[in-house]
Design an enzyme around this catalytic site. Sequence first.
Site, PDB file in Angstrom:
ATOM      1  N   GLU A  51       0.825  -1.218   0.000  1.00 26.75           N
ATOM      2  CA  GLU A  51       0.000   0.000   0.000  1.00 26.75           C
ATOM      3  C   GLU A  51       0.857   1.265   0.000  1.00 26.75           C
ATOM      4  OE1 GLU A  51      -3.047  -0.132  -0.563  1.00 26.75           O
ATOM      5  OE2 GLU A  51      -3.683  -2.131   0.067  1.00 26.75           O
ATOM      6  N   PHE A  53       1.650   5.525   0.436  1.00 25.45           N
ATOM      7  CA  PHE A  53       1.668   6.465   1.556  1.00 25.45           C
ATOM      8  C   PHE A  53       0.285   7.019   1.897  1.00 25.45           C
ATOM      9  CE2 PHE A  53       2.432  10.880   3.137  1.00 25.45           C
ATOM     10  CZ  PHE A  53       3.142  10.565   4.292  1.00 25.45           C
ATOM     11  N   ASN A  54      -0.458   7.379   0.872  1.00 24.39           N
ATOM     12  CA  ASN A  54      -1.715   8.086   1.146  1.00 24.39           C
ATOM     13  C   ASN A  54      -2.853   7.177   1.583  1.00 24.39           C
ATOM     14  OD1 ASN A  54      -1.343  11.056   0.714  1.00 24.39           O
ATOM     15  ND2 ASN A  54      -0.262  10.197  -1.030  1.00 24.39           N
ATOM     16  N   THR A 385      -5.474   8.363  -4.582  1.00 25.14           N
ATOM     17  CA  THR A 385      -5.549   8.638  -3.149  1.00 25.14           C
ATOM     18  C   THR A 385      -4.748   9.895  -2.806  1.00 25.14           C
ATOM     19  OG1 THR A 385      -5.459   6.232  -2.981  1.00 25.14           O
ATOM     20  CG2 THR A 385      -5.480   7.445  -0.945  1.00 25.14           C
TER      21      THR A 385
HETATM   22  N1  LIG Z   1       6.480  14.512  -5.305  1.00 20.18           N
HETATM   23  C1  LIG Z   1       5.383  13.906  -5.762  1.00 20.18           C
HETATM   24  N2  LIG Z   1       5.249  12.589  -5.612  1.00 20.18           N
HETATM   25  C2  LIG Z   1       4.124  12.008  -6.058  1.00 20.18           C
HETATM   26  C3  LIG Z   1       3.100  12.741  -6.680  1.00 20.18           C
HETATM   27  N3  LIG Z   1       2.100  11.877  -7.008  1.00 20.18           N
HETATM   28  C4  LIG Z   1       2.494  10.670  -6.581  1.00 20.18           C
HETATM   29  N4  LIG Z   1       3.719  10.741  -6.022  1.00 20.18           N
HETATM   30  C5  LIG Z   1       4.526   9.653  -5.452  1.00 20.18           C
HETATM   31  O1  LIG Z   1       3.881   8.438  -5.736  1.00 20.18           O
HETATM   32  C6  LIG Z   1       3.483   7.810  -4.539  1.00 20.18           C
HETATM   33  C7  LIG Z   1       2.180   7.072  -4.808  1.00 20.18           C
HETATM   34  O2  LIG Z   1       1.091   7.770  -4.458  1.00 20.18           O
HETATM   35  P1  LIG Z   1       0.297   7.428  -3.120  1.00 20.18           P
HETATM   36  O3  LIG Z   1      -0.864   8.306  -3.151  1.00 20.18           O
HETATM   37  O4  LIG Z   1       1.127   7.508  -1.926  1.00 20.18           O
HETATM   38  O5  LIG Z   1      -0.061   5.922  -3.330  1.00 20.18           O
HETATM   39  P2  LIG Z   1      -1.443   5.304  -3.032  1.00 20.18           P
HETATM   40  O6  LIG Z   1      -1.808   5.484  -1.595  1.00 20.18           O
HETATM   41  O7  LIG Z   1      -1.372   3.926  -3.587  1.00 20.18           O
HETATM   42  O8  LIG Z   1      -2.406   6.243  -3.846  1.00 20.18           O
HETATM   43  P3  LIG Z   1      -2.693   6.361  -5.381  1.00 20.18           P
HETATM   44  O9  LIG Z   1      -2.298   7.752  -5.799  1.00 20.18           O
HETATM   45  O10 LIG Z   1      -4.157   6.135  -5.407  1.00 20.18           O
HETATM   46  O11 LIG Z   1      -1.873   5.285  -6.011  1.00 20.18           O
HETATM   47  C8  LIG Z   1       3.460   8.899  -3.482  1.00 20.18           C
HETATM   48  O12 LIG Z   1       3.668   8.423  -2.201  1.00 20.18           O
HETATM   49  C9  LIG Z   1       4.592   9.789  -3.947  1.00 20.18           C
HETATM   50  O13 LIG Z   1       5.816   9.276  -3.490  1.00 20.18           O
HETATM   51  C10 LIG Z   1       3.274  14.136  -6.844  1.00 20.18           C
HETATM   52  O14 LIG Z   1       2.439  14.863  -7.349  1.00 20.18           O
HETATM   53  N5  LIG Z   1       4.436  14.676  -6.361  1.00 20.18           N
END
Ligand SMILES: Nc1nc2c(ncn2[C@@H]2O[C@H](COP(=O)(O)OP(=O)(O)OP(=O)(O)O)[C@@H](O)[C@H]2O)c(=O)[nH]1
Length: 425
Positions: A51, A53-54, A385
Amino acid sequence: MFYIDTLIFIFATCLVLINGQEDVCYKTSDNCQNIRESTKRYLFYDINPSEGFNLRRDVYMRMAILVNKLKNSPNQMLNSFILVLPPWSHLIHWGYSESPEYIPWSTFFDIESLRKFAPVMDLYEYFTELKHNKYTKLLIHTVYILQHFEDMFKSGRFEDKWNIEKCQRPPKLRFFHYANITSKNIQCLSFHGPSTKLIEIFKQDESRTIMIEYAEVALHDTFGGSVYWKARRSMRFNVKLRQIAKEFRREFLNSTDSNDNTHLPIDWRDEKPKRSAKGGPYLAIHLRRQDFLRGRPDQVPDLKSVADQISKKLVELNLTKVFIATDAPLSEYNELQKFLNPNHETFKYVPSIEVENEFFSGGIAIIDQIICSYARYFMGTAESTFSFRIQEEREILGFPTKTTFNVLCKDENHCEKPSIWKIVY
Ligand SMILES: Nc1nc2c(ncn2[C@@H]2O[C@H](COP(=O)(O)OP(=O)(O)OP(=O)(O)O)[C@@H](O)[C@H]2O)c(=O)[nH]1
Ligand SMILES: *[C@@H]1O[C@H](CO)[C@@H](O)[C@H](O)[C@H]1NC(C)=O
Ligand SMILES: *[C@@H]1O[C@H](CO)[C@@H](O)[C@H](O)[C@H]1NC(C)=O
Ligand SMILES: *[C@@H]1O[C@H](CO)[C@@H](O)[C@H](O)[C@H]1NC(C)=O
């Protein structure tokens, strides 16, 4: 109160009798004061390693809401729980090497603010307590590995229930990537229901230390209710990260809280209902690429289309600046810029080496999220997310919902409206 103690020792041992029952504690000192007097119970938890971070932030909220409810219980067995936060290691999106990073929650969040909602501590703080008492190892008394009821998905009948059952996957024997955290009592718990339903188990199991593995199986009590928003508000970011985002806004985007009406009180408990935030004079975009592009090719727009949508929105809003948060490689960002109208100014947050060393990918992503939260208008990526968390932040800041719940469309003909999860006062 009496708990079976689960901690390991080194040299001397001592035996204490309380209420006629044995409490065994092993350590160098000649008295067992700390252990005897401590009525605290500790709740550890962890999440499926894949999973992001968000999503993990959302699972934290479910656990915090559980501990908040426990804290308010009149039952001393229940109200003494402290939630121990799992260090951040080996997140799939963050690119990692062999040795785990063990990043504490305090790197990303304001722990004092979290504590105003629920009693929590970082794992290193717990280690410090253990070492103070001369323990060298943490043996968690009971570990519950959550799993879904297999038959529920087959039958389609979902009801809240739990049951200790056969393990669906082989249990882990070490936790949080530490060799010195183990347990001799690991059970698999088929579970369906909100996190607060775990209280039924804590009433029966008097262990001082309990761990919930795959905590994401437990759901929210009420998604979007007032307790949900209290927990969410308490999740303020580390002050330094907020400061970095603030300086970026001021320096490049002419955005300040007093101009933009985005002041928050120092203590989130003093926040008042409002929908009066104006936001800085820029459009913010969250463009999720990487695994999203591969996993959902029919939802993610191509870069030319993204550029068209940005230009159109800037004209509509009479703005010239766009801030872009993205996980795309620089080459894609540069390509996107080529498609944009040269009269429009594009901004991206690029961290210094110092910021990268102190806050890692996680902190940089948070800075991107904060800058998006303060924009006049936000467009995210459908079903990300990462975008959801920005939308929540904007709800807390008090933006009109129409400036927040917008996503980039696949193209003009394929455009779904995102769900609106607005704050309830
Ligand atoms: N710096 C930066 N990192 C991002 C961005 N979008 C995604 N990431 C990176 O990609 C990772 C994945 O997104 P998360 O939202 O944490 O993952 P998730 O909980 O699976 O959520 P989803 O976005 O639904 O996949 C983040 O933890 C960041 O490390 C962004 O706009 N800026
Ligand atoms: C467990 O090991 C880690 C290092 O791997 C150390 O930092 C921590 O303090 C140890 N815990 C205890 C209770 O000794
Ligand atoms: C910055 O914003 C303020 C207040 O909105 C405005 O008066 C000022 O002209 C802006 N400055 C620039 C350089 O755009
Ligand atoms: C657009 O913004 C410019 C400069 O910021 C301003 O002079 C103009 O009146 C605005 N137009 C509209 C329609 O708001």
